[in-house]
Design a protein around this motif. Structure first.
Motif, PDB file in Angstrom:
ATOM      1  N   SER A 254       0.828  -1.193   0.000  1.00  0.00           N
ATOM      2  CA  SER A 254       0.000   0.000   0.000  1.00  0.00           C
ATOM      3  C   SER A 254       0.864   1.246   0.000  1.00  0.00           C
ATOM      4  CB  SER A 254      -0.912   0.019   1.234  1.00  0.00           C
ATOM      5  OG  SER A 254      -1.588   1.259   1.310  1.00  0.00           O
ATOM      6  N   ALA A 255       0.633   2.113  -0.988  1.00  0.00           N
ATOM      7  CA  ALA A 255       1.367   3.370  -1.033  1.00  0.00           C
ATOM      8  C   ALA A 255       1.041   4.243   0.175  1.00  0.00           C
ATOM      9  CB  ALA A 255       1.042   4.121  -2.322  1.00  0.00           C
ATOM     10  N   GLN A 256      -0.067   3.973   0.853  1.00  0.00           N
ATOM     11  CA  GLN A 256      -0.429   4.771   2.025  1.00  0.00           C
ATOM     12  C   GLN A 256       0.592   4.626   3.146  1.00  0.00           C
ATOM     13  OE1 GLN A 256      -3.011   6.954   2.039  1.00  0.00           O
ATOM     14  NE2 GLN A 256      -3.086   6.379  -0.126  1.00  0.00           N
ATOM     15  N   ALA A 257       1.450   3.624   3.047  1.00  0.00           N
ATOM     16  CA  ALA A 257       2.456   3.438   4.089  1.00  0.00           C
ATOM     17  C   ALA A 257       3.402   4.629   4.180  1.00  0.00           C
ATOM     18  CB  ALA A 257       3.261   2.169   3.819  1.00  0.00           C
ATOM     19  N   LEU A 258       3.558   5.353   3.083  1.00  0.00           N
ATOM     20  CA  LEU A 258       4.444   6.517   3.087  1.00  0.00           C
ATOM     21  C   LEU A 258       3.708   7.797   3.457  1.00  0.00           C
ATOM     22  CD1 LEU A 258       6.664   5.824  -0.044  1.00  0.00           C
ATOM     23  CD2 LEU A 258       7.144   5.345   2.348  1.00  0.00           C
ATOM     24  N   ARG A 259       2.472   7.675   3.891  1.00  0.00           N
ATOM     25  CA  ARG A 259       1.703   8.850   4.253  1.00  0.00           C
ATOM     26  C   ARG A 259       2.389   9.736   5.295  1.00  0.00           C
ATOM     27  NH1 ARG A 259      -1.504  11.458   1.412  1.00  0.00           N
ATOM     28  NH2 ARG A 259      -2.440   9.501   0.762  1.00  0.00           N
ATOM     29  N   PRO A 260       3.081   9.187   6.314  1.00  0.00           N
ATOM     30  CA  PRO A 260       3.759  10.072   7.284  1.00  0.00           C
ATOM     31  C   PRO A 260       4.767  11.008   6.626  1.00  0.00           C
ATOM     32  CG  PRO A 260       3.663   7.836   8.125  1.00  0.00           C
ATOM     33  CD  PRO A 260       3.204   7.774   6.701  1.00  0.00           C
ATOM     34  N   ILE A 261       5.465  10.526   5.599  1.00  0.00           N
ATOM     35  CA  ILE A 261       6.417  11.387   4.902  1.00  0.00           C
ATOM     36  C   ILE A 261       5.667  12.439   4.101  1.00  0.00           C
ATOM     37  CG2 ILE A 261       8.206  11.434   3.115  1.00  0.00           C
ATOM     38  CD1 ILE A 261       9.061   8.673   4.008  1.00  0.00           C
ATOM     39  N   ALA A 262       4.615  12.030   3.396  1.00  0.00           N
ATOM     40  CA  ALA A 262       3.847  12.977   2.593  1.00  0.00           C
ATOM     41  C   ALA A 262       3.259  14.087   3.458  1.00  0.00           C
ATOM     42  CB  ALA A 262       2.734  12.249   1.837  1.00  0.00           C
TER      43      ALA A 262
END
Length: 318
Positions: A254-262
């Motif tokens: 899931s690309a949402q895993a990088l949400r903290p960086i975004a």
């Protein structure tokens, strides 16, 4: 879930705590820590762990342009930044404008307070055994269709291991030396100067056995911190930095895993890009046959990687 809060840091994660490792760490030339001042964001990530995808995405978000190289054609609708002369991980280039800092080992020590107290700290890692196999396949294997050893990876490993060049194998063709496209004079002369009569229009490479043998000798000589970053054990300084997020990209779907960086970077709406999917491979997906003794040696080298508490038992081969 793909995003997991950090557990309490262990005083001595696997691969850390010994005097030998600390010496290797201090003598190493590079680290895996990146700091983005405008977001007060720390990212730990190593080559062969998604760095190109991640930093190309960050570059687009920061500047609204693709990170390009001289001569690259413009992609549809988004021009390359022609001020960049090297790969996206070269943060010293003017095109980055100092907005990402890649700390070397001494820089980590000098900026320890800043790194430990950053607003957001994200550690991104990959199964270290699979990472070593992936590095072999893309950088050093005897694959006639690849750009093999143009940066001297095979020679560098042999040198640190104390092995001579008799261990080198050779690809049949180099990138400019294929059927119907004979080597140009300049490349032919350059390669002949480097390798003399050994060269027959290909690049030097290593068999899997010699790759593992070189890594094992480097490990026993306590020189693992000196090798090229694609093969060097990742070091997130888990013994010194309490990360907010641990992202295991092996199996990350899931690309949402990088949400903290975004969320930390606050890209403008005009520059916002979809979050990249880093890897979607399960542990053991990268498969290369080797005898049990070589598997054991590669596992021992992989175990030099410092992993966050709770992940270790699932990541190492028995």
């Amino acid at each position: 879930p793909p995003v997991q809060p950090s557990p309490s840091p262990s005083p001595s994660p696997r691969g850390f705590g010994g005097a030998t490792w600390q010496r290797e760490r201090l003598e190493g030339h590079t680290a895996d820590l990146f700091y983005i001042p405008e977001a007060d964001l720390v990212i730990c990530i190593a080559p062969k762990g998604g760095t190109t995808s991640l930093f190309n995405w960050i570059y687009r978000g920061m500047f609204g342009r693709e990170h390009g190289l001289p001569g690259d054609p413009d992609p549809p609708g988004v021009p390359w930044d022609q001020n960049c002369k090297f790969g996206v991980q070269h943060f010293e280039e003017p095109c980055w404008k100092g907005r990402v800092i890649h700390y070397n080992q001494s820089g980590v020590q000098a900026n320890k307070w800043r790194l430990k107290n950053a607003a957001t700290k994200v550690a991104i890692f990959r199964d270290p055994y699979d990472r070593l196999l992936s590095a072999y396949k893309s950088k050093i294997a005897c694959d006639d269709g690849a750009l093999i050893d143009i940066e001297g990876y095979a020679r560098g490993l042999l040198g640190l291991a104390g092995l001579n060049t008799s261990a080198l194998a050779w690809t049949k063709y180099g990138p400019s030396c294929r059927p119907g496209n004979p080597c140009e004079g300049g490349l032919r002369q350059e390669m002949t100067n480097l390798y003399g009569p050994l060269w027959h229009y290909g690049y030097p490479c290593l068999s899997m056995h010699d790759y593992v043998r070189a890594l094992d000798l480097i490990r026993t000589k306590h020189r693992a911190r000196e090798i090229n970053a694609h093969f060097r054990p990742q070091d997130c300084f888990f013994d010194q930095i309490d990360y907010d997020y641990h992202l295991n990209i092996t199996g990350l779907s899931s690309a949402q895993a990088l949400r903290p960086i975004a969320e930390s970077l606050h890209f403008s709406a005009a520059n916002a890009q979809p979050i990249p999917i880093m890897h979607q491979t399960a542990p053991g997906t990268v498969k290369l046959w080797m005898p049990p003794e070589d598997q054991k040696k590669l596992t021992q080298f992989a175990a030099l990687t410092g992993m966050p508490p709770g992940w270790q038992q699932n990541l190492y081969r028995s």
